[in-house]
Every structure is written in C-alpha cells, then in structure tokens.
Design a protein around this motif. Sequence first.
Motif, PDB file in Angstrom:
ATOM      1  N   THR A 100     -11.158   0.332   0.459  1.00  0.00           N
ATOM      2  CA  THR A 100      -9.871   0.604  -0.175  1.00  0.00           C
ATOM      3  C   THR A 100      -9.396  -0.647  -0.905  1.00  0.00           C
ATOM      4  O   THR A 100      -9.487  -1.761  -0.376  1.00  0.00           O
ATOM      5  N   GLN A 146      -6.011  -2.223  -3.167  1.00  0.00           N
ATOM      6  CA  GLN A 146      -4.582  -2.037  -3.362  1.00  0.00           C
ATOM      7  C   GLN A 146      -4.032  -3.268  -4.086  1.00  0.00           C
ATOM      8  O   GLN A 146      -4.743  -4.220  -4.357  1.00  0.00           O
ATOM      9  N   PRO A 161      -5.866  -3.362  -8.526  1.00  0.00           N
ATOM     10  CA  PRO A 161      -6.000  -3.249  -7.069  1.00  0.00           C
ATOM     11  C   PRO A 161      -7.261  -3.956  -6.584  1.00  0.00           C
ATOM     12  O   PRO A 161      -8.311  -3.914  -7.243  1.00  0.00           O
ATOM     13  N   THR A 216      -3.206   3.144  -4.304  1.00  0.00           N
ATOM     14  CA  THR A 216      -4.439   2.526  -3.838  1.00  0.00           C
ATOM     15  C   THR A 216      -5.619   3.269  -4.461  1.00  0.00           C
ATOM     16  O   THR A 216      -5.482   4.406  -4.915  1.00  0.00           O
ATOM     17  N   ALA A 256       0.826  -1.212   0.000  1.00  0.00           N
ATOM     18  CA  ALA A 256       0.000   0.000   0.000  1.00  0.00           C
ATOM     19  C   ALA A 256       0.857   1.256   0.000  1.00  0.00           C
ATOM     20  O   ALA A 256       0.449   2.294  -0.542  1.00  0.00           O
TER      21      ALA A 256
END
Length: 467
Positions: A332, A334, A372, A278, A273
């Motif tokens: 999120t 990544q 990601p 990200t 990350a």
Amino acid sequence: MPEAVIRPTATHPGLLASLDPLLREWLPRQRWFAGKGRPVTGFSLVAATDLLPPGGPLGLVHLLVRAHQPDTPAPGAMPRPGDCYQLLIGVREALPPHLAPALIGHLEDGPLAGRTVYEALYDPRAATVLLEAIRSRAHVGPLRFEGDTRQEIREGLVPRLVTSEQSNSSIVYGDTFILKLLRRVLPGVNPDLELPLALAREGCPRVPAPAGWLLADLDDLEDPYVLAVLQPYVRGATDGWELALRELAKGEDFTAEARALGRATAEVHTALARALPTVTLGHAQIGLLVDGMTERLEAAAQAVPALRPYAPRLRSAFEALGDLAAEGRVWTAQRVHGDLHLGQCLRSPSGDWSLIDFEGEPSKPLAERRMPQPVARDIAGMLRSFDYAAHSAVPSGRPEWATECRAAYCSGYAEVAGRDPRTEPVLLRAYETDKAVYEVVYEARHRPDWLPVPMAAIRRLSADPTP
C-alpha cells in the motif's frame, strides 16, 4: 492595518532592472538559494506587488523573480527555466543600525534611485504587515492572504526572524504563530499546506493546523503559487535533532523519546491514509521504483568512488524487492511526510511530539513530492537520522545508541499502526539503502568530513540484509 496593504499601487516600471546588479551579488549568498555554484546571468519578473508604497518612509515590495543560470540539459531535454524565488524587499532612505545585516544595496538608478533596499524580513515593521494581511484576509493584486477563521490572530504580536532556516525563511510572532515563507516557489498544490490542512480536517494533533496562508494567482497559470503558511508556534519546543544530541552528550537514554516519536509518526500516517487516497503498488509500480533506486545507485557509484566496492551488494537490496513483487507481493502506498528526520520533529515541554515541514525534498518536482509512497520511505529517513545523531557523538560515536533508538522507534510505531515496520525487512532495507546512497553523494559534495557517517551505513547495509 496600513491602508496600502489593502489598496495596492502599481509597482514602478524598471525596478527589477535597477535591482539586477544588487541581486546578482546578494541572492547567491543566501542560505536558501538553490543554484549555488552557478553564476546568475539575469532575472525575469514573474510578479511584483507593492505592499507598502516604496516612495514612503518605509516601502515594501513583494517580488516573484526568476533567476537565470547556465544549465546543461540532458540530451533531448528542454532547457530548464530559471528557479522562481519569493523576495520581500524593504525600501528606506537609509538603514538604522539594527537592520545593517539585512542590507541588499543602494540603488543608483531606476524609479527608486538614491534609496536603500534590504531583506524586509529582518524589519519588525515590515514583518507585521504580512501578519496583518493574513489577519484581515487581504487581497493585494495577485496576492491572496487567507486563513482559518476558527483561529484568532491577535493584533500586536511582536515578530522575530528565525535565523537558523535553511531552504526557507520563518518569522515567529509573539511565540504564538510561526510564518514559513517558501523561497524557491512553484505553481501548484504544495504539500507543505495541503497535508497539514488534511491532517487538521482529521483532527490529528501531531501537526499544527494552518492558521493562514499566502497564495499568488497569476493570469497565465491555472494553479496558484503557495508562498507562505502560518501555523501555531509550539512554545518552548526542542527539535528532535537538538534533543537527541543533548541527551547523547549527557549519556542519557533516548529510547523512551524514540518510542514516543514512533507513535507520533504512526498517528500522522494513519490520519493521512484516512484523509487522502491510497493506492496499491504491484509488480509494474515496484519495478519502476526499483529501477529508480538502481539508477541512483549507479550514478552515485560513478560520482563517489568509495561507494563502488559495495555497489553489487547494495543493488541486491533493490533486486530483492523486485523479486518479491514478481512473486505477486503488493504494498500500500499513501501520502507521507517525504523528508522525515529528527530535525523535522518538535518535542513540547509537556513531552508531546509534533511533525513539521511537509514540503518534501525542495529539489524534487511538486508532482513527485505528492505521489503516494509506502510509509517505509518516512521510517527509513528517521532510522537514518538516529544513525546520524549517534555518529555525531564524540569521540567515536555511539552505534549502540542508534540500534536501541531504531528498535524503540519501530516498536512505538507498531503500537499505533498495528504493524511493525521490521516485519517488512526487504522493503525497509531498500528504502534505507536508497537514502544512504543519497547521503553519500550529498556529503561527498558538500560536507566531506561527514562522509564516514553514511559510509558506515553502506557497509552495514551491504553486509546485513536486516535494516
């Protein structure tokens, strides 16, 4: 270093045509051949490079060849080109007894008529040529041997072929380095080199830093092929799958190892990350993710009838994720390992864990493997791996062992990441369900005796919303 390695000769015209009948028999028998079940109808040459002159006592020819097989494209889709494979062909008058398992065949015509060709990775002399080319940063025709100048590669390291590989091939040099040769290759940035290099820049100790690599530059392509990666060899290490099964057989507790493996995973995720961008996944992106999971479930239920009674409850795992996104939840994403399981982890004699093999699922396009994703993708893969290990124990499996290891792994992950994966039960359940559905199809097609393992997870996931 042999003179021919740095002064390439032109590969003889007609070599591939003379190899064709031998390769049609030999290639489908290799464990790393991806097109099993479909006949090879022919080959086309992508690139050919002489690393040692094939007319001498020992010849070594590097080939990139496309294997053509019958293909049934989806309506409106273009037919797929054949898969491209990396081959290292040794050439001798006759094979010594110790190379008998490497035999491809005897050429009856073409530029090397009367010679014997074989899989060169079995031959220590040929394998040494590859390491020497990396050590000297050789440039041979389209092949570029590169490396990290901060890591010393000594001369005289004795090579040995690792015989347990699946989708690729590996050579260990003197218990100091391991060279992984990718067999089914694609042009473009390969995460098996990209991610370890990024982690090395971040100083992450959980992934061996690449010491060298092999690329192929072809005139008609913007991006090179990544063909091989050389990394330090973790001497005396045991892979996580073997270690787990051994501890299970002895009735030993594995939770301390599972917790340490969770910490190692979190260290890698945290470093990735930092090293690479990200992104935030909102309603639209999660919708596409849910659609893909649902489509895979529907296809799996058609392919494996045993899955059909559970499909509605399994579908709810994906719908619940979509509902959260519709309410405004975001996640999120990544860069992640992409194919994480116990077999992709090594425990050193000192007790440290390393993660290896960042190639992702080889059957997926490179662009998809480099996308990601939430870290839950990797975590779900490891949770499923604990399940597999527990059900491999005889005579009736050890489901409580898996439950304990899964909890310890998540706790260890939280110690480093600052967030327990179990605090996102909807996301984790969706990814674990998607993985179990994939496993059902795989086992039904390839290992029917193993089908009860993912089916046990299917029953659990369809009955209990908590992973």
